[in-house]
Design a protein around this motif. Structure first.
Motif, PDB file in Angstrom:
ATOM      1  N   ILE A  85     -12.884  51.745 -46.572  1.00 31.17           N
ATOM      2  CA  ILE A  85     -12.960  50.539 -45.741  1.00 31.17           C
ATOM      3  C   ILE A  85     -14.337  49.865 -45.846  1.00 31.17           C
ATOM      4  CG2 ILE A  85     -11.198  51.388 -44.134  1.00 31.17           C
ATOM      5  CD1 ILE A  85     -13.441  51.889 -42.100  1.00 31.17           C
ATOM      6  N   VAL A  86     -15.378  50.666 -46.018  1.00 29.78           N
ATOM      7  CA  VAL A  86     -16.741  50.121 -46.085  1.00 29.78           C
ATOM      8  C   VAL A  86     -17.050  49.587 -47.477  1.00 29.78           C
ATOM      9  CG1 VAL A  86     -19.191  50.742 -45.969  1.00 29.78           C
ATOM     10  CG2 VAL A  86     -17.612  51.552 -44.212  1.00 29.78           C
ATOM     11  N   GLY A  87     -16.669  50.346 -48.501  1.00 32.12           N
ATOM     12  CA  GLY A  87     -16.998  50.002 -49.881  1.00 32.12           C
ATOM     13  C   GLY A  87     -17.709  51.166 -50.544  1.00 32.12           C
ATOM     14  N   THR A  88     -17.981  51.052 -51.809  1.00 31.29           N
ATOM     15  CA  THR A  88     -18.631  52.139 -52.540  1.00 31.29           C
ATOM     16  C   THR A  88     -19.450  51.577 -53.707  1.00 31.29           C
ATOM     17  OG1 THR A  88     -18.237  54.254 -53.639  1.00 31.29           O
ATOM     18  CG2 THR A  88     -16.669  52.498 -54.101  1.00 31.29           C
ATOM     19  N   GLU A  89     -20.349  52.400 -54.217  1.00 34.43           N
ATOM     20  CA  GLU A  89     -21.145  51.992 -55.372  1.00 34.43           C
ATOM     21  C   GLU A  89     -20.435  52.384 -56.667  1.00 34.43           C
ATOM     22  OE1 GLU A  89     -24.962  53.822 -54.808  1.00 34.43           O
ATOM     23  OE2 GLU A  89     -25.796  52.013 -53.903  1.00 34.43           O
ATOM     24  N   VAL A  90     -20.480  51.482 -57.634  1.00 34.20           N
ATOM     25  CA  VAL A  90     -19.915  51.775 -58.952  1.00 34.20           C
ATOM     26  C   VAL A  90     -21.013  51.600 -60.001  1.00 34.20           C
ATOM     27  CG1 VAL A  90     -17.558  51.121 -58.331  1.00 34.20           C
ATOM     28  CG2 VAL A  90     -19.115  49.383 -59.199  1.00 34.20           C
ATOM     29  N   LYS A 106     -18.064  45.740 -52.137  1.00 37.98           N
ATOM     30  CA  LYS A 106     -17.723  45.625 -50.716  1.00 37.98           C
ATOM     31  C   LYS A 106     -16.259  45.979 -50.463  1.00 37.98           C
ATOM     32  CE  LYS A 106     -21.204  42.096 -49.723  1.00 37.98           C
ATOM     33  NZ  LYS A 106     -21.440  40.713 -49.281  1.00 37.98           N
ATOM     34  N   GLY A 107     -16.034  46.697 -49.356  1.00 38.33           N
ATOM     35  CA  GLY A 107     -14.684  47.084 -48.961  1.00 38.33           C
ATOM     36  C   GLY A 107     -14.020  46.011 -48.106  1.00 38.33           C
ATOM     37  N   SER A 138     -22.647  45.365 -39.055  1.00 32.85           N
ATOM     38  CA  SER A 138     -23.188  45.668 -40.379  1.00 32.85           C
ATOM     39  C   SER A 138     -22.697  47.052 -40.776  1.00 32.85           C
ATOM     40  CB  SER A 138     -24.720  45.637 -40.370  1.00 32.85           C
ATOM     41  OG  SER A 138     -25.229  46.642 -39.519  1.00 32.85           O
ATOM     42  N   VAL A 139     -22.802  47.366 -42.073  1.00 38.26           N
ATOM     43  CA  VAL A 139     -22.465  48.704 -42.547  1.00 38.26           C
ATOM     44  C   VAL A 139     -23.638  49.227 -43.363  1.00 38.26           C
ATOM     45  CG1 VAL A 139     -19.978  48.267 -42.586  1.00 38.26           C
ATOM     46  CG2 VAL A 139     -21.313  47.875 -44.654  1.00 38.26           C
TER      47      VAL A 139
END
Length: 332
Positions: A85-90, A106-107, A138-139
């Motif tokens: 839901i938040v997102g992740t690094e790729v 971004k999620g 914010s996240v």
């Protein structure tokens, strides 16, 4: 609030239009629609509860259609992770230099309106990620903070009848929702209209009424709506009367284990201001406060075991509260 300008009047006139657009699709449920709009104007988030098939998801989608804002739906499941839901690094590669670097993707939380469908079906860790975003706007990922879009409006749904395999929200986390809205069954007349309007070939198109800048302006205007000192005292009396150790009300002492905290009073005043504004008024009345007391206190009153055994609900306690705490007299 000072005398509104023509521009503000024009903006406020869009609020009845917004409700009308939603009512093109949603039959009945006028109080529910009003409470959702109030929550949006007050800058808070909603928890919607109702059995399956009562158009909870459709109501949120229709609201999103009536607002010119980015919308995302997240279906909460037991295997949903915070990064979902938040997102992740790729890891990406610069084709010019050949260097590799991490980029944050971004999620679905990075939208202005987010539908968190069946929030009680996902584990506490993922619930906490959502609730942190609701509170902080914010996240944080990898030590870096990413601000969320404004306005940011979460509408979470939960099903009250299927509790197997669910993770109920703790009371402290429930308190993060501005309003707890219960959706009931339609009336016989409304149900006939629903059956007639949804099983034919006609498809209703909802037109966007408000954009992000206008919503932010309305949220700012809500804070300017006036409330008298007498009514602020009334709110304090209402909230304090929910606490069993200090309440003068026998009904509360008998049925309530824990009462509402100061955040409930803040929520009550803000939502009453938003309700007044949505109805074209620039000052809060006792009626506004009493109308908003139910969705504000519904998840902030913890009933004791005896109350649960005898089906005494927070709404019944709120009704007794409104009956038992005297309204201020004279000019407000």
């Amino acid at each position: 609030m000072s005398q509104p300008s023509l521009a503000i009047d024009k903006l406020l006139n869009k609020l009845p239009e917004l409700k009308s657009e939603i009512q093109k699709v949603i039959v009945g449920q006028n109080t529910i629609i009003e409470e959702i709009v109030v929550s949006l104007l007050a800058g808070g988030h909603c928890l919607l509860e109702g059995v399956p098939g009562l158009a909870k998801t459709l109501m949120v989608r229709t609201l999103a259609d009536a607002l010119d804002l980015p919308f995302r739906r997240i279906q909460f499941t037991p295997d949903l992770m915070p990064t979902d839901i938040v997102g992740t690094e790729v890891l990406e590669e610069d084709h010019v230099t050949g260097k590799r670097f991490f980029k944050f993707n971004k999620g679905p939380l990075f939208a202005s309106i987010v539908l968190a469908d069946e929030i009680n079906r996902t584990p506490p860790k993922t619930q906490a990620a959502l609730l942190e975003a609701m509170q902080e706007f914010s996240v944080t990922y990898g030590g870096q903070t990413y601000p969320l879009d404004r306005p940011f409006f979460i509408l979470a749904t939960q099903n009250p009848i299927e509790q197997a395999g669910t993770y109920p929200l703790p009371e402290a986390q429930l308190d993060r929702f501005l309003l707890y809205i219960k959706i009931g069954y339609p009336t016989a007349e409304e149900e006939v209209k629903i059956l007639s309007s949804t099983t034919g070939t006609t498809k209703v198109k909802v037109a966007p009424v408000l954009n992000a800048a206008e919503i932010i302006q309305l949220q700012s205007l809500v804070r300017e709506v006036s409330i008298s000192e007498a009514l602020i005292q009334y709110v304090s009396l209402l909230v304090r009367a929910t606490r069993p150790d200090i309440t003068p009300l026998a009904y509360i002492k008998e049925w309530v284990r824990w009462g509402a905290g100061p955040r409930a009073g803040q929520a009550l005043i803000l939502t009453a201001k938003a309700r007044a504004l949505s109805l074209g008024r620039y000052a809060v009345t006792a009626e506004d406060l009493q109308a908003m007391a139910y969705p504000v206190l519904r998840h902030r009153l913890l009933m004791n075991f005896r109350a649960e055994a005898e089906n005494i609900t927070p709404d019944m306690a709120t009704a007794a509260l409104i009956q038992g705490v005297e309204k201020p007299k004279g000019k407000l």
